[in-house]
Every structure is written in structure tokens, then in C-alpha cells.
Design a protein around this motif. Structure first.
Motif, PDB file in Angstrom:
ATOM      1  N   GLY A   1      -3.967  -5.097  -7.130  1.00  0.00           N
ATOM      2  CA  GLY A   1      -2.960  -4.297  -6.444  1.00  0.00           C
ATOM      3  C   GLY A   1      -1.571  -4.858  -6.635  1.00  0.00           C
ATOM      4  N   LEU A   2      -1.467  -6.189  -6.585  1.00  0.00           N
ATOM      5  CA  LEU A   2      -0.175  -6.830  -6.772  1.00  0.00           C
ATOM      6  C   LEU A   2       0.405  -6.536  -8.143  1.00  0.00           C
ATOM      7  N   TRP A   3      -0.422  -6.613  -9.194  1.00  0.00           N
ATOM      8  CA  TRP A   3       0.091  -6.406 -10.545  1.00  0.00           C
ATOM      9  C   TRP A   3       0.307  -4.925 -10.866  1.00  0.00           C
ATOM     10  N   LEU A   4      -0.441  -4.047 -10.221  1.00  0.00           N
ATOM     11  CA  LEU A   4      -0.105  -2.626 -10.334  1.00  0.00           C
ATOM     12  C   LEU A   4       1.314  -2.388  -9.836  1.00  0.00           C
ATOM     13  N   ALA A   5       1.615  -2.965  -8.675  1.00  0.00           N
ATOM     14  CA  ALA A   5       2.946  -2.779  -8.083  1.00  0.00           C
ATOM     15  C   ALA A   5       4.027  -3.397  -8.959  1.00  0.00           C
ATOM     16  N   ARG A   6       3.785  -4.586  -9.458  1.00  0.00           N
ATOM     17  CA  ARG A   6       4.808  -5.271 -10.253  1.00  0.00           C
ATOM     18  C   ARG A   6       5.106  -4.522 -11.551  1.00  0.00           C
ATOM     19  N   CYS A   7       4.065  -4.063 -12.216  1.00  0.00           N
ATOM     20  CA  CYS A   7       4.301  -3.292 -13.443  1.00  0.00           C
ATOM     21  C   CYS A   7       5.036  -1.993 -13.138  1.00  0.00           C
ATOM     22  N   ASP A   8       4.645  -1.337 -12.060  1.00  0.00           N
ATOM     23  CA  ASP A   8       5.304  -0.082 -11.683  1.00  0.00           C
ATOM     24  C   ASP A   8       6.790  -0.291 -11.426  1.00  0.00           C
ATOM     25  N   THR A   9       7.143  -1.379 -10.738  1.00  0.00           N
ATOM     26  CA  THR A   9       8.549  -1.576 -10.403  1.00  0.00           C
ATOM     27  C   THR A   9       9.403  -1.740 -11.654  1.00  0.00           C
ATOM     28  N   LEU A  10       8.868  -2.393 -12.674  1.00  0.00           N
ATOM     29  CA  LEU A  10       9.627  -2.589 -13.905  1.00  0.00           C
ATOM     30  C   LEU A  10       9.838  -1.267 -14.634  1.00  0.00           C
TER      31      LEU A  10
ATOM     32  N   ASP B   1      -9.174   4.440  -6.394  1.00  0.00           N
ATOM     33  CA  ASP B   1      -9.038   2.989  -6.439  1.00  0.00           C
ATOM     34  C   ASP B   1      -8.279   2.488  -5.202  1.00  0.00           C
ATOM     35  N   PRO B   2      -8.936   1.725  -4.312  1.00  0.00           N
ATOM     36  CA  PRO B   2      -8.256   1.288  -3.083  1.00  0.00           C
ATOM     37  C   PRO B   2      -7.146   0.282  -3.339  1.00  0.00           C
ATOM     38  N   THR B   3      -7.122  -0.338  -4.524  1.00  0.00           N
ATOM     39  CA  THR B   3      -6.046  -1.294  -4.798  1.00  0.00           C
ATOM     40  C   THR B   3      -4.692  -0.592  -4.950  1.00  0.00           C
ATOM     41  N   GLU B   4      -4.705   0.730  -5.111  1.00  0.00           N
ATOM     42  CA  GLU B   4      -3.439   1.465  -5.149  1.00  0.00           C
ATOM     43  C   GLU B   4      -2.713   1.352  -3.815  1.00  0.00           C
ATOM     44  N   ASP B   5      -3.452   1.300  -2.708  1.00  0.00           N
ATOM     45  CA  ASP B   5      -2.801   1.146  -1.411  1.00  0.00           C
ATOM     46  C   ASP B   5      -2.300  -0.279  -1.202  1.00  0.00           C
ATOM     47  N   ILE B   6      -2.996  -1.263  -1.771  1.00  0.00           N
ATOM     48  CA  ILE B   6      -2.476  -2.634  -1.730  1.00  0.00           C
ATOM     49  C   ILE B   6      -1.171  -2.693  -2.515  1.00  0.00           C
ATOM     50  N   ALA B   7      -1.135  -1.998  -3.656  1.00  0.00           N
ATOM     51  CA  ALA B   7       0.096  -1.930  -4.452  1.00  0.00           C
ATOM     52  C   ALA B   7       1.210  -1.272  -3.658  1.00  0.00           C
ATOM     53  N   GLY B   8       0.906  -0.190  -2.960  1.00  0.00           N
ATOM     54  CA  GLY B   8       1.916   0.478  -2.155  1.00  0.00           C
ATOM     55  C   GLY B   8       2.490  -0.438  -1.083  1.00  0.00           C
TER      56      GLY B   8
END
Length: 323
Positions: A275-284, A241-248
Motif C-alpha cells: 500500500g505504501l509503494w502504491l501511494a508513493r508511485c502514484d504521487t510521482l 485489493d485492500p492495500t488500495e485503502d492503505i495507499a489512500g
């Protein structure tokens, strides 16, 4: 047994001496030894120093132009061998540099080392990325789409399934309640991601590309003027999933810069928001787990990543729309 003793300064000196005997790396950096108790024995006078702080070091500066990386176990050794081949595959497609290996071998039985060129610049954790640097990141994201996925898989790069945003949101909700009790986070902010938005932002079938999968700040080499000069550590790369790199990138350079770079690379609103919401959920979830005492990255770094990922993007500033 797969875990070796942590390499010492003597281990590094021995490896560097063997490299100098075989084919000394050219280096115009300081010639003062980092080990005054053994002058000249650390590799022809080349300055040798660990990268970062702490008690365990597997990455060392060798002079001013090289970095020695020692794999801590056999699994890491396998990934390092794969990385050498992968870097050659991706190099022609990217607008930023990747390290070049000038030597590799074993520092202990079954445990590899690589001596790589040092890409000039500083860590993305300490330097801001400029507007031109965002264009560099766009070139990186676009270039990764051009790398033949089947060829990457033939090198041993694994295929990864897309993560469920619904599952991540559920975990993030639990983490948000814990962080709220610690006065770290307002759970109402997570309500921006609705159940309908989770469905809209599901991973798109057939959208698998080569993904660096660890685009955190310390793996971005940034120059003094904010240009992104290189990307380090390709050992975690997958086809997925390329959105993982957007999340990174949201964690590394902030949500607005990540979304702008992804948009420049040709990604539409949905993959950018996913990608943005993957990152936000991960940070929490990561911050909550660390505060509960689970091992992980330092709390100050996790808080910094949380702050970057939760920066409002332009669309959020202009509207009250939820997703």
C-alpha cells in the motif's frame, strides 16, 4: 447528452423548497439566508452555501446539519443510487460514521440528488489524526474486511483487478526523472523499491475485500481532538485489493500513521508495504502529469500528498533495507 448545466443557487433553492414542503429536515443551525436577494425563499430561512470554492458546485450545505449533493451526470447518478444501498450495508461493520440519507430524488431529468446528514467535524486535509484516530482508522480497515463481498457485488459494486506494482514503478521512474529536472524529487529515493521488492509486494490472490478506494483527506471527517468520526463518498467503492485503502491513507494522513493503522487492523508487513509503494508511485506520476499541464488536482495538494506518502516509516528509519 449526459452532462447537465451546473446547478445554480436557484436550482438548490428549488430542491430545498420541495423538500421542506414534503418533510422539512430538522435543523437548529443559523436561519439567516445565504441569498439576501430572495429572503426566505431559499428553504424556510435555512442557510444554504456551497461546499468549497470555485465556479462549479454540486455539493451544498443546507442549514447546520445537512448536505445536499447533486449528481452532475447520469453515471454519477447511478453511482449515487448504489451508494445509498452500500452505506446501509457497511454501517454495522464500521467503527466510524457514514452519512445517513434523509431524502433523495431527481434535481433534473435523470440526475439525482441526496440530502444527507452532516457528520460533525473537519476535513482530514486540515486536521491531524491523533493516536486514537489511528485506532479509528484501524477499525475502518478491519470493518471493511467484514463486509460480505458477494453482498456488495449484488448491489452493483464492481470487482476491480489488482494494479501491477511493476507497471506503476516503471511509470514512476519516468515521472521521477521529470521531477528531478524540475528540482522536485531525488530519483535515488525510488531505488528503495527494487525489482525483487516488486515481486515480493505483488498482490496476493484471493485477498479481495470491499475497498472504499478513495480514502483521501477530504473524505475523512476528523474532530478537534484528532478522532476520525466519519468517512464520506462511497461512490468509488469496489471489491478488490485492500492495500488500495492503505495507499489512500498514506496520502491522507501520512505513511507512518497509515502503516500503524493497517498493522492495528491485522495487516502484515507485505500488504502495508505494498500500500505504501502504491501511494508513493502514484504521487510521482500524478504530480509529474500535473506539472506537464494535464488536468488534475491542485499542485499544492499533490505536493502535500507526495510529502505524506514519502514520510519514512519506522522500519525505514531503523534500517537501510530496500524492497
Amino acid at each position: 447528452m449526459t452532462q447537465a448545466t451546473t446547478p445554480t443557487a436557484d436550482t438548490v433553492r428549488r430542491v430545498v423548497r420541495s423538500l421542506l414542503q414534503d418533510d422539512p429536515p430538522r435543523d437548529s443551525g443559523p436561519r439567516d439566508s445565504a441569498f439576501p436577494d430572495s429572503p426566505g425563499a431559499d428553504g424556510g430561512g435555512l442557510r444554504i452555501a456551497p461546499v468549497g470554492e470555485g465556479d462549479e458546485h454540486f455539493t451544498w450545505f443546507v442549514g447546520a446539519r445537512h448536505v445536499l449533493r447533486l449528481a452532475p451526470d447520469r453515471e454519477a447518478s447511478r453511482r449515487r443510487r448504489r451508494e445509498l444501498r452500500l452505506r446501509e450495508l457497511v454501517r454495522p461493520h464500521l467503527g466510524v460514521a457514514v452519512p445517513v440519507s434523509v431524502a433523495h430524488g431527481e434535481w433534473a431529468s435523470g440526475l439525482t440528488y441526496t440530502l444527507d446528514t452532516l457528520i460533525p467535524g473537519g476535513s482530514g486535509e486540515q486536521r491531524d489524526v491523533s493516536a486514537v484516530g489511528e485506532a479509528d482508522l484501524a477499525g475502518l480497515l478491519g470493518g471493511l474486511r467484514e463486509v460480505p463481498g458477494q453482498q456488495a457485488e449484488s448491489l452493483g459494486v464492481p470487482r476491480a483487478t489488482s494494479r501491477s506494482l511493476e507497471a506503476l514503478r516503471t511509470a514512476a521512474e519516468r515521472a521521477a526523472e521529470q521531477l528531478a529536472a524540475a528540482d522536485e524529487f531525488d530519483p535515488a529515493r525510488l531505488q528503495q523499491l527494487t525489482a525483487a521488492g516488486v515481486v515480493q509486494l505483488a498482490a496476493q490472490p484471493g485477498a479481495a475485500f470491499l475497498v472504499h478506494h478513495d480514502l483521501r483527506g477530504e473524505h475523512l471527517v476528523v474532530s478537534g481532538d484528532g478522532r476520525v468520526r466519519g468517512v464520506l463518498d462511497w461512490t468509488g467503492a469496489v471489491v478488490g485489493d485492500p492495500t488500495e485503502d492503505i495507499a489512500g491513507l498514506a496520502l491522507a494522513v501520512g505513511a507512518p500513521a497509515a502503516v500503524r493503522a493497517a498493522t492495528l487492523a491485522g495487516y502484515g508487513a507485505r500488504p502495508c508495504l505494498r500500500g505504501l509503494w502504491l501511494a508513493r508511485c502514484d504521487t510521482l506520476t500524478r504530480l509529474a502529469e500535473r506539472l506537464r499541464g494535464r488536468a488534475g488536482r491542485p499542485v499544492p495538494l499533490l505536493r502535500a500528498q507526495w510529502a505524506r506518502a514519502w514520510e519514512a516509516i519506522l522500519l525505514e528509519r531503523l534500517t537501510d533495507e530496500t524492497w
